[in-house]
Design a protein around this motif. Structure first.
Motif, PDB file in Angstrom:
ATOM      1  N   ASP A 452       0.950  -1.169  -0.029  1.00 55.62           N
ATOM      2  CA  ASP A 452      -0.090  -0.050   0.034  1.00 55.62           C
ATOM      3  C   ASP A 452       0.982   1.190   0.046  1.00 55.62           C
ATOM      4  O   ASP A 452       0.450   2.253  -0.702  1.00 55.62           O
ATOM      5  CB  ASP A 452      -0.907   0.053   1.306  1.00 55.62           C
ATOM      6  N   VAL A 453       1.894   1.184   0.751  1.00 62.69           N
ATOM      7  CA  VAL A 453       2.699   2.372   0.942  1.00 62.69           C
ATOM      8  C   VAL A 453       3.403   2.862  -0.339  1.00 62.69           C
ATOM      9  O   VAL A 453       3.630   3.741  -0.584  1.00 62.69           O
ATOM     10  CB  VAL A 453       3.723   2.225   2.165  1.00 62.69           C
ATOM     11  N   VAL A 454       4.052   1.579  -0.835  1.00 62.53           N
ATOM     12  CA  VAL A 454       5.032   1.881  -1.966  1.00 62.53           C
ATOM     13  C   VAL A 454       4.151   1.887  -3.401  1.00 62.53           C
ATOM     14  O   VAL A 454       4.515   2.859  -4.093  1.00 62.53           O
ATOM     15  CB  VAL A 454       5.715   0.565  -2.202  1.00 62.53           C
ATOM     16  N   ASP A 455       3.162   1.534  -3.553  1.00 67.56           N
ATOM     17  CA  ASP A 455       2.381   1.475  -4.866  1.00 67.56           C
ATOM     18  C   ASP A 455       0.936   1.979  -4.731  1.00 67.56           C
ATOM     19  O   ASP A 455       0.654   2.771  -5.446  1.00 67.56           O
ATOM     20  CB  ASP A 455       2.246  -0.084  -5.138  1.00 67.56           C
ATOM     21  N   SER A 456       0.038   1.411  -3.757  1.00 69.64           N
ATOM     22  CA  SER A 456      -1.393   1.865  -3.689  1.00 69.64           C
ATOM     23  C   SER A 456      -1.378   3.442  -3.377  1.00 69.64           C
ATOM     24  O   SER A 456      -2.232   4.171  -3.725  1.00 69.64           O
ATOM     25  CB  SER A 456      -2.098   1.186  -2.821  1.00 69.64           C
ATOM     26  N   SER A 457      -0.901   3.742  -2.333  1.00 68.19           N
ATOM     27  CA  SER A 457      -0.748   5.168  -1.779  1.00 68.19           C
ATOM     28  C   SER A 457      -0.896   6.304  -2.835  1.00 68.19           C
ATOM     29  O   SER A 457      -1.244   7.035  -3.188  1.00 68.19           O
ATOM     30  CB  SER A 457       0.102   5.573  -0.722  1.00 68.19           C
ATOM     31  N   PRO A 458       0.380   6.221  -3.670  1.00 60.81           N
ATOM     32  CA  PRO A 458       0.675   7.303  -4.604  1.00 60.81           C
ATOM     33  C   PRO A 458      -0.220   7.153  -5.826  1.00 60.81           C
ATOM     34  O   PRO A 458      -0.818   8.245  -6.266  1.00 60.81           O
ATOM     35  CB  PRO A 458       2.199   6.855  -5.376  1.00 60.81           C
ATOM     36  N   ARG A 459      -1.005   6.140  -5.931  1.00 61.24           N
ATOM     37  CA  ARG A 459      -2.115   5.964  -7.077  1.00 61.24           C
ATOM     38  C   ARG A 459      -3.278   6.474  -6.304  1.00 61.24           C
ATOM     39  O   ARG A 459      -4.097   7.135  -7.169  1.00 61.24           O
ATOM     40  CB  ARG A 459      -2.383   4.476  -7.455  1.00 61.24           C
ATOM     41  N   ARG A 460      -3.527   6.187  -5.195  1.00 58.96           N
ATOM     42  CA  ARG A 460      -4.713   6.710  -4.422  1.00 58.96           C
ATOM     43  C   ARG A 460      -4.757   8.322  -4.247  1.00 58.96           C
ATOM     44  O   ARG A 460      -5.658   9.094  -4.757  1.00 58.96           O
ATOM     45  CB  ARG A 460      -4.883   5.951  -3.245  1.00 58.96           C
ATOM     46  N   VAL A 461      -3.384   8.603  -3.928  1.00 60.01           N
ATOM     47  CA  VAL A 461      -3.445  10.147  -3.461  1.00 60.01           C
ATOM     48  C   VAL A 461      -3.559  11.080  -4.949  1.00 60.01           C
ATOM     49  O   VAL A 461      -3.968  12.081  -4.415  1.00 60.01           O
ATOM     50  CB  VAL A 461      -2.125  10.293  -2.733  1.00 60.01           C
ATOM     51  N   PHE A 462      -2.983  10.388  -5.503  1.00 61.74           N
ATOM     52  CA  PHE A 462      -2.727  11.335  -7.014  1.00 61.74           C
ATOM     53  C   PHE A 462      -3.537  10.924  -8.225  1.00 61.74           C
ATOM     54  O   PHE A 462      -3.416  11.286  -9.397  1.00 61.74           O
ATOM     55  CB  PHE A 462      -1.380  11.205  -7.303  1.00 61.74           C
ATOM     56  N   LYS A 463      -4.738  10.155  -7.619  1.00 63.17           N
ATOM     57  CA  LYS A 463      -5.882   9.840  -8.579  1.00 63.17           C
ATOM     58  C   LYS A 463      -5.296   9.307  -9.875  1.00 63.17           C
ATOM     59  O   LYS A 463      -5.773   9.521 -10.799  1.00 63.17           O
ATOM     60  CB  LYS A 463      -6.536  11.050  -8.735  1.00 63.17           C
ATOM     61  N   LEU A 464      -4.198   8.262  -9.794  1.00 63.47           N
ATOM     62  CA  LEU A 464      -3.709   7.706 -10.839  1.00 63.47           C
ATOM     63  C   LEU A 464      -4.363   6.441 -11.110  1.00 63.47           C
ATOM     64  O   LEU A 464      -4.383   5.540 -11.769  1.00 63.47           O
ATOM     65  CB  LEU A 464      -2.315   7.249 -10.584  1.00 63.47           C
TER      66      LEU A 464
END
Length: 464
Positions: A452-464
């Motif tokens: 989640d920290v490495v992959d899902s978080s940036p996708r989620r936070v930056f709407k990717l």
């Protein structure tokens, strides 16, 4: 033979054998995941045109103020580290100075690049400067070292650039339309030079902006319309965020009449320093309003005293190593914005800092309440192993893992991107391994969290 530090499998992992063993398994879980880089400064044209990098100095030294600033601090005049000084001469100075980087994040990234990207020994020296310059120059001439090939080899999935509001985004458009290019290179709306009336080009920039994008509007209203229109243009070309490199995180809601008076005072050259601060704070409020409307993630990078040494700025310009952090106050400063938009649906606000004292005192509590607020990863002077560990310790007990942005490499140095992301993944594995070893979370849960920290978080936070 001395074992390489730059490629040691346990680099940056815990010294305790039991905790290190857990960290190894966590790292293995994410080591090969693609790189998501939602904030950086690589020029999109470098990828689009796929032209060879010119020489080792131009690639690794002259554009990187992380590197030039510390060499300059040792007594080397900055003019000897500029492109015009001669690439081989700059490289020699760099190799002689490499011991200065022992223990620094830059030293770690550089040595990792030498070994993993270029196949060179990590410890360059004055004696090997000419030989390594020639070896790297030969490497850079190979087809496999073109930017697009490296983009693929580095396993980059998403790379965000930082772009002027009036950029035509031609390189982004060309990459998006190119069926042979399989990554995503996204523009980022960066309006600092159009919001900060102290910027030397503010007046000229604003006139160009209104003339280009105001739909015939004039004055302050035309200015707002032009900003809204250019943001939409960026969204149409793939942008997911708007980034703001402001002096402080201050926000302020002015009535339209007062904002217009400030705007016109600035256009006439009569604005004071106090006017500058008030107007920029108001425009940050306006940027949040626009983000609520158009969906762009709003990121704020405050707390840097830009161009601290005026003679260096006059001689060499901005981004030459003399931007110095100062303390910031988020809790009061950001409150006007959060009163109106902190709970707005689908608004994402990512707050960065160079003042790590606010991580636990202000940012974690803010992100622990407001659905819109996320904590930006350690940035610039803080994107170093020990500082990243301090960040995790500072925010997790209040905000958990879900409220942080994911790693941000924030770099112009293209070849350092995989080294930076690898370092971050190792630090996340180390922190989670400690929690497992202390029986604070289960190992199974740690495996979920690191993904989640490495992959899902940036996708989620930056709407990717």
């Amino acid at each position: 033979m001395t074992e390489s530090l730059a490629t040691h499998p346990d680099r940056l992992l815990p010294a305790d054998p039991g905790t290190r063993s857990v960290a190894r398994t966590l790292l293995a879980r994410v080591q090969d995941l693609p790189i998501i880089s939602p904030h950086g400064h690589v020029d999109a044209a470098v990828i689009e045109q796929n032209t060879p990098f010119p020489d080792p100095a131009a690639l690794l030294v002259t554009p990187d103020h992380y590197v030039t600033r510390l060499i300059h601090a040792s007594g080397v005049p900055l003019e000897q580290l500029q492109p015009g000084a001669g690439a081989r001469e700059v490289w020699r100075l760099f190799c002689e100075s490499l011991p200065l980087f022992d223990g620094t994040a830059s030293g770690y990234w550089l040595r990792t690049q030498f070994e993993t990207v270029f196949g060179l020994p990590g410890d360059l020296s004055a004696d090997t400067a000419d030989a390594t310059f020639d070896a790297m120059t030969a490497k850079l001439a190979e087809p496999g070292f073109r930017p697009r090939e490296l983009f693929k080899d580095f396993n980059i999935e998403v790379l965000a650039t930082t772009d002027d509001p009036l950029d035509n985004l031609a390189s982004h458009r060309a990459l998006a339309a190119d069926p042979s290019f399989h990554g995503r290179v996204l523009p980022t709306f960066r309006p600092d030079a159009y919001l900060n009336i102290a910027h030397p080009s503010w007046g000229t920039n604003v006139e160009r902006l209104i003339e280009t994008a105001s739909d015939g509007g004039t004055g302050y209203r035309g200015y707002l319309t032009a900003l809204e229109n250019r943001r939409r243009y960026f969204v149409e070309h793939g942008a997911v965020s708007a980034d703001h490199g402001v002096r402080t995180p201050a926000t302020l809601k002015l009535d339209a009449a007062e904002a217009e008076r400030l705007f016109e005072r600035a256009r006439s050259g009569q604005a004071t320093a106090a006017d500058r601060d008030v107007f920029e704070a108001h425009m940050m409020y306006q940027m949040a309003r626009m983000s609520v409307e158009d969906g762009l993630v709003m990121t704020i990078h405050p707390g840097s005293y830009r161009n601290h040494h005026q003679p260096t700025f006059e001689a060499f310009g901005a981004d030459t190593g003399h931007d110095i952090p100062f303390a910031v106050d988020y809790t009061e400063a950001i409150r006007p914005l959060l009163q109106d938009f902190g709970t707005a649906k689908d608004f994402h606000l990512v707050l960065f800092t160079l003042d790590e004292t606010v991580f636990s005192r202000e940012l974690a509590p803010l992100a622990g309440f407001y659905p819109s607020v996320y904590i930006g990863a350690p940035w610039w002077f803080l994107d170093a192993p020990d500082a990243m560990l301090r960040f995790r310790s500072a925010i997790t007990e209040t905000a958990g893992f879900s409220r942080s942005s994911g790693f941000i490499d924030d770099t112009r140095a293209f070849c350092s991107i995989p080294a930076r992301h690898d370092a971050s993944r190792r630090i996340e594995a180390s922190f989670l391994a400690r929690l497992v070893a202390e029986h604070r979370i289960s190992e199974d849960r740690a495996h979920e969290l690191i993904v989640d920290v490495v992959d899902s978080s940036p996708r989620r936070v930056f709407k990717l």
